[in-house]
Design a protein around this motif. Structure first.
Motif, PDB file in Angstrom:
ATOM      1  N   HIS A 112       0.826  -1.406  -0.132  1.00 31.36           N
ATOM      2  CA  HIS A 112      -0.098  -0.096   0.000  1.00 31.36           C
ATOM      3  C   HIS A 112       0.923   1.072   0.060  1.00 31.36           C
ATOM      4  O   HIS A 112       0.769   2.258  -0.615  1.00 31.36           O
ATOM      5  CB  HIS A 112      -0.943  -0.010   1.188  1.00 31.36           C
ATOM      6  CG  HIS A 112      -2.003  -1.100   1.161  1.00 31.36           C
ATOM      7  ND1 HIS A 112      -2.572  -1.424   2.431  1.00 31.36           N
ATOM      8  CD2 HIS A 112      -2.283  -2.084   0.205  1.00 31.36           C
ATOM      9  CE1 HIS A 112      -3.666  -2.576   1.904  1.00 31.36           C
ATOM     10  NE2 HIS A 112      -3.263  -2.807   0.809  1.00 31.36           N
ATOM     11  N   LEU A 115       2.141   1.777  -3.388  1.00 31.72           N
ATOM     12  CA  LEU A 115       1.032   2.310  -4.371  1.00 31.72           C
ATOM     13  C   LEU A 115       0.951   3.845  -4.174  1.00 31.72           C
ATOM     14  O   LEU A 115       0.895   4.678  -5.001  1.00 31.72           O
ATOM     15  CB  LEU A 115      -0.224   1.663  -3.852  1.00 31.72           C
ATOM     16  CG  LEU A 115      -0.273   0.257  -4.588  1.00 31.72           C
ATOM     17  CD1 LEU A 115      -1.568  -0.396  -4.116  1.00 31.72           C
ATOM     18  CD2 LEU A 115       0.033   0.273  -6.160  1.00 31.72           C
ATOM     19  N   VAL A 150      -6.921  -3.328  -3.515  1.00 35.66           N
ATOM     20  CA  VAL A 150      -5.960  -3.504  -4.518  1.00 35.66           C
ATOM     21  C   VAL A 150      -6.729  -4.571  -5.605  1.00 35.66           C
ATOM     22  O   VAL A 150      -6.313  -4.453  -6.815  1.00 35.66           O
ATOM     23  CB  VAL A 150      -4.742  -4.095  -4.179  1.00 35.66           C
ATOM     24  CG1 VAL A 150      -3.543  -4.312  -5.159  1.00 35.66           C
ATOM     25  CG2 VAL A 150      -4.143  -3.172  -2.847  1.00 35.66           C
ATOM     26  N   LEU A 205      -0.218  -6.364  -9.448  1.00 38.61           N
ATOM     27  CA  LEU A 205      -1.022  -6.328  -8.174  1.00 38.61           C
ATOM     28  C   LEU A 205      -2.048  -7.247  -8.223  1.00 38.61           C
ATOM     29  O   LEU A 205      -2.582  -7.858  -6.996  1.00 38.61           O
ATOM     30  CB  LEU A 205      -1.490  -4.860  -8.239  1.00 38.61           C
ATOM     31  CG  LEU A 205      -0.339  -3.450  -7.919  1.00 38.61           C
ATOM     32  CD1 LEU A 205      -1.020  -2.308  -8.076  1.00 38.61           C
ATOM     33  CD2 LEU A 205       0.322  -3.808  -6.590  1.00 38.61           C
ATOM     34  N   SER A 233      -2.541  -9.320  -4.856  1.00 42.26           N
ATOM     35  CA  SER A 233      -3.545  -9.047  -3.979  1.00 42.26           C
ATOM     36  C   SER A 233      -4.377 -10.381  -3.850  1.00 42.26           C
ATOM     37  O   SER A 233      -5.083 -10.344  -3.072  1.00 42.26           O
ATOM     38  CB  SER A 233      -4.548  -7.783  -4.350  1.00 42.26           C
ATOM     39  OG  SER A 233      -5.098  -8.295  -5.674  1.00 42.26           O
TER      40      SER A 233
END
Lengths: 174, 317
Positions: free
Chosen positions: A27, A30, B74, B124, B128
């Protein structure tokens, strides 16, 4: 264009703050990517489309992918999340924040005394960047490339796996 | 800088690319069937054309399931990233004189930047999903796309040297006398291979290799989220075909027929070529893929750039 500048600056600052306070590494990465994208928009608005494109390709597109790649390979679990939470205790961040706030106050004071307006009219394209890189800054570019080569050779040396058997046989048969 | 009818261009390009991407599902299945000596979908509507519609209705009504162990935010964002980045790239693609959304001076770099951001979608998604097959697919995708992106950019620099611009319209205009595929044949071949790797099409579909990783990075996806990956892949194929057309085959330039028709003919040819590659080639091993990229393609791209630079320098002086 001034509004675009201020909005993307706000996005960059907000994303950076959120990046620092996230407990999960992906996170945080990102938010860092969002921050880099916002900086690219700022470069574009300031009249440097070439730098904006390079910012996207090199930082957001290549270096951050490597970061995400490494984080994925490590696959950090709940334990690191707990460790990160502990890092957010006030005793950890108050010292650096006060020092940074002093720098910010200085910066705002300098700006208030007649700083540079954000929007400049001159557009710096790839040709100008190339000419200045391989003209007045040639030595810097060459030194950087030698440094990168050194780093590459060093990384290769660290990464090359020696076969463990050879050393043992050498030791037993001198 | 921009086209005379920006809104019309945006709508037109959006509608055409999305329709084409959906139509490609049918085209790919029919062409694969043709080359593999079978029928393919031929029941719904004339020539099975309405199969696309049937597939879309089915995919919209499927249960959109998010695994409880997944990282939700995500997981939801990942499929959107691929579609957004590819559609953004279409903004700088000149279809015909005047039909372009934004004629950026650094158009080619913009496309490369967007394609490098597209990697996040796959990576991702794999991360995720919190599933070992998806994670393996994501790791493979990151390594593959990062490696092939390097010489994808380098293979295009020969074209930039010849045209003297990153602007895609200027690159097309520079090919009035000779298509760049002739002086830059090596660059063309390198870009074709890198483009196939960037869109993760066979023979470069290791991130989703069904025989070993279930479906790789999108194992956990269903419904329209899976559909987004699908559409993103087809949009990617269209984008790479458009880029090959613009950079190496003179874009809209051609005799008699109107420019836009020439552009579409050339693009369709390369889309069909990508499908033929899927029909004809087996999948390599992952270490073969990596060593091929770094030990063969990268040196070739560098040599191509060096020689082109030397020739251009000698020509001008």
């Amino acid at each position: 264009m001034t509004i675009v500048f201020y909005v993307s600056s706000a996005v960059a600052i907000a994303a950076t703050v959120l990046m620092l306070t996230r407990v999960r590494a992906v996170h945080a990465l990102l938010y860092l990517i969002v921050s880099l994208l916002a900086v690219a928009v700022i470069f574009y608005v300031l009249g440097a489309p070439f730098v904006a494109a390079l910012e996207l390709i090199i930082y957001a597109g290549a270096i951050m992918v490597l970061f995400v790649f490494v984080v994925m390979l490590l696959n950090l679990g709940e334990e690191t999340v707990r460790a990160e939470r502990a890092l957010l205790a006030p005793s950890m961040w108050i010292g650096p924040s006060v020092l940074a706030a002093i720098l910010l106050a200085e910066f705002i004071w300098m700006l208030a005394r007649g700083g540079v307006p954000p929007a400049q009219a001159v557009s710096i394209g790839p040709v100008e960047v190339g000419i200045s890189l391989f003209g007045p800054y040639l030595i810097g570019v060459e030194l950087t490339s030698m440094l990168l080569l050194g780093g590459l050779v060093g990384a290769y040396h660290l990464g090359s796996r020696k076969a463990p058997h050879t050393e043992v046989t050498h030791a037993t048969h001198p | 800088m921009t086209s005379p009818y920006p809104i019309l261009s945006i709508l037109g390009i959006l509608i055409v690319t999305l329709t084409l991407a959906a139509g490609l599902i049918w085209l790919e299945r029919r062409l694969l069937a043709l080359w593999q000596d079978r029928y393919g979908p031929n029941r719904v509507g004339p020539f099975g054309l309405l199969q696309v519609l049937a597939d879309m209705i089915k995919i919209f009504f499927k249960e959109d399931w998010i695994p409880p162990f997944a990282d939700k935010a995500v997981f939801v964002a990942a499929p959107a990233i691929i579609v957004v980045t590819v559609l953004m790239s279409f903004a700088v693609v000149p279809v015909a004189p005047g039909i372009i959304v934004s004629d950026l001076d650094v158009g080619l770099l913009f496309v490369l930047a967007m394609s490098s951001l597209g990697v996040y979608s796959v990576v991702l998604a794999g991360w995720s999903s919190d599933n070992k097959y998806a994670l393996l697919g994501g790791v493979r995708a990151a390594a593959q796309m990062l490696s092939y992106e390097v010489f994808m950019g380098l293979s295009l620099m020969g074209v930039v040297l010849l045209a003297g611009s990153f602007n895609l319209t200027a690159i097309v205009e520079a090919q009035r006398n000779l298509w760049f595929v002739a002086p830059q044949f090596l660059g063309f071949v390198l870009f074709l291979i890198a483009g196939a790797a960037e869109t993760r099409r066979l023979p470069f579909d290791l991130p989703e290799a069904e025989s070993e990783l279930i479906a790789g990075f999108h194992s956990e996806y269903s419904g329209m989220k899976f559909g987004m990956f699908f559409v993103g892949e087809y949009l990617g194929v269209i984008l790479i075909s458009c880029l090959i057309t613009i950079l190496f085959f003179g874009g809209w330039l051609g005799p008699v027929l109107p420019p836009i028709v020439w552009f579409l003919i050339k693009v369709m040819f390369f889309i069909a070529f990508f499908i033929l590659m899927r029909a004809a080639l087996p999948r390599p091993r992952f270490d073969q893929l990596m060593s091929w990229g770094w030990k063969l393609m990268l040196p070739l791209a560098l040599a191509n750039l060096l020689i082109t630079g030397a020739v251009v320098l000698a020509w001008r002086s």
